[in-house]
Design a protein around this motif. Structure first.
Motif, PDB file in Angstrom:
ATOM      1  N   HIS A  27     -64.255  56.778  24.158  1.00 53.96           N
ATOM      2  CA  HIS A  27     -64.595  56.714  22.740  1.00 53.96           C
ATOM      3  C   HIS A  27     -65.241  55.350  22.514  1.00 53.96           C
ATOM      4  CE1 HIS A  27     -62.549  60.422  21.625  1.00 53.96           C
ATOM      5  NE2 HIS A  27     -61.579  60.065  22.451  1.00 53.96           N
TER       6      HIS A  27
ATOM      7  N   VAL B  89     -69.143  52.228  15.365  1.00 50.67           N
ATOM      8  CA  VAL B  89     -68.951  53.667  15.183  1.00 50.67           C
ATOM      9  C   VAL B  89     -68.782  54.014  13.706  1.00 50.67           C
ATOM     10  CG1 VAL B  89     -67.388  55.601  15.628  1.00 50.67           C
ATOM     11  CG2 VAL B  89     -68.029  54.090  17.487  1.00 50.67           C
TER      12      VAL B  89
ATOM     13  N   LYS C 250     -66.113  62.942  14.768  1.00 52.41           N
ATOM     14  CA  LYS C 250     -64.956  62.178  15.236  1.00 52.41           C
ATOM     15  C   LYS C 250     -64.191  62.884  16.354  1.00 52.41           C
ATOM     16  CE  LYS C 250     -64.547  58.384  12.631  1.00 52.41           C
ATOM     17  NZ  LYS C 250     -64.354  57.035  13.185  1.00 52.41           N
TER      18      LYS C 250
ATOM     19  N   ASN D 135     -73.994  55.774  25.269  1.00 53.55           N
ATOM     20  CA  ASN D 135     -73.814  55.665  23.813  1.00 53.55           C
ATOM     21  C   ASN D 135     -75.131  55.231  23.152  1.00 53.55           C
ATOM     22  OD1 ASN D 135     -73.884  53.057  24.802  1.00 53.55           O
ATOM     23  ND2 ASN D 135     -72.310  52.279  23.402  1.00 53.55           N
TER      24      ASN D 135
END
Length: 325
Positions: free
Chosen positions: A10, A96, A166, A174
């Motif tokens: 993440h 993010v 999410k 990324n």
């Protein structure tokens, strides 16, 4: 690559590339983008201030103008102030949460502006098709409920997108090949099935916007039928003048937005940098043109700006002509 070798993570942030393929021209592209953004922000701010300060503009139609202007400011401010540092300072990183916030507001403003254009079509519909009932139908409590419905509908349609993003696991990269975060562009970086993201993120907002377009078309077809039944050419001209600026804004919103969406999803042969360039223009050009159209074509707004000469000093050249009607 086997599934066991895929590293799921993440990310703490994403990397926005700007306009891939046109990196050498980032500085030159940023100059008109910055100027258009400043013009859009100033023009819409002045429109809002004039509507607030002029008591004769405290009517439902001008209230909807001001809401549209606020949405335009929010749309362009959500994207351009982050894109410019990418072009000028190579500041490519975005957190993010900031990325998800961009996704939310860009898509919410798209759906919200479509809804406010529908509400603005309702005003001339009542004024022309049922003039004797105008003051009874468009009272301020009704206008307030319309605004609340627009905000609530836009929020409820776009908020699930946050959860759809999410929930996604990411791997390998990324890097977002864009100058700002948009839903599908970020979702495609995920190591998971994004079918739900694609279907919801594209279909649901588009269906709602198409429904708005259909209702606007029905409204204006009834308006045109009523206009052609008016007894005098002077009355017809006045009715057309009332609707003219709104029709221009409708075209400026829907034509580039649908063109951008359709080319993005179906224009496989169009270079990626063209898609991204169009997406950047979409978030600044209509917001820049809207106050110009309303400022020049609406007599009451022209007069309101003329009454506040201190505001005129901050208007971009050519934004208004107080003698236009």
């Amino acid at each position: 690559m086997s599934h066991s070798n895929v590293t799921i993570f993440h990310p703490a942030g994403f990397v926005l590339l700007g306009i891939p393929g046109l990196e050498a021209y980032h500085i030159w592209l940023s100059i008109p983008l910055c100027l258009i953004y400043i013009t859009a922000a100033l023009g819409n701010s002045i429109l809002i201030v004039v509507i607030v300060m002029e008591h004769n503009l405290h009517e439902p139609m001008y209230f909807f103008f001001s809401v549209l202007a606020m949405m335009d400011i929010l749309l362009s401010t959500t994207t351009v102030p982050k894109a410019l540092p990418i072009f000028w300072l190579h500041a490519h990183n975005i957190a993010v949460d900031a990325c998800v916030t961009q996704v939310f507001f860009v898509h919410m403003m798209f759906v919200g502006e479509s809804a406010i254009l529908l509400a603005m079509a309702f005003d001339p519909f009542v004024a022309i098709c049922a003039p004797l009932r105008y003051t009874a139908v468009l009272i301020w409590p009704v206008v307030g409920r319309i605004a609340l419905v627009i905000i609530t509908r836009s929020f409820c349609i776009i908020f699930p997108v946050i959860f759809l993003l999410k929930r996604l696991p990411f791997c390998r990269t990324n890097i977002v090949r864009h100058s700002y975060c948009e839903h599908i562009g970020v979702a495609r970086l995920a190591c998971a099935d994004i079918t739900v993201n694609i279907w919801y993120g594209f279909s649901v907002p588009i269906v709602m916007v198409i429904l708005d377009v259909i209702l606007i078309a029905v409204s204006y077809s009834l308006i045109l039928r009523a206009v052609f039944r008016l007894p005098s050419q002077e009355a017809q001209h006045k009715a057309f003048s009332t609707c003219g600026s709104h029709l221009c804004v409708i075209l400026m919103f829907y034509v580039p937005s649908f063109f951008t969406l359709l080319t993005h999803h179906f224009g496989r042969n169009i270079p990626q940098h063209v898609h991204i360039l169009l997406a950047n223009l979409y978030v600044v050009v209509p917001p820049m043109l809207n106050p110009i159209v309303y400022g020049v074509k609406t007599k009451q707004i022209c007069e309101g700006v003329a009454h506040h000469q201190d505001l005129v000093l901050y208007l971009p050249s050519g934004l208004m002509d107080p003698h236009e009607s």
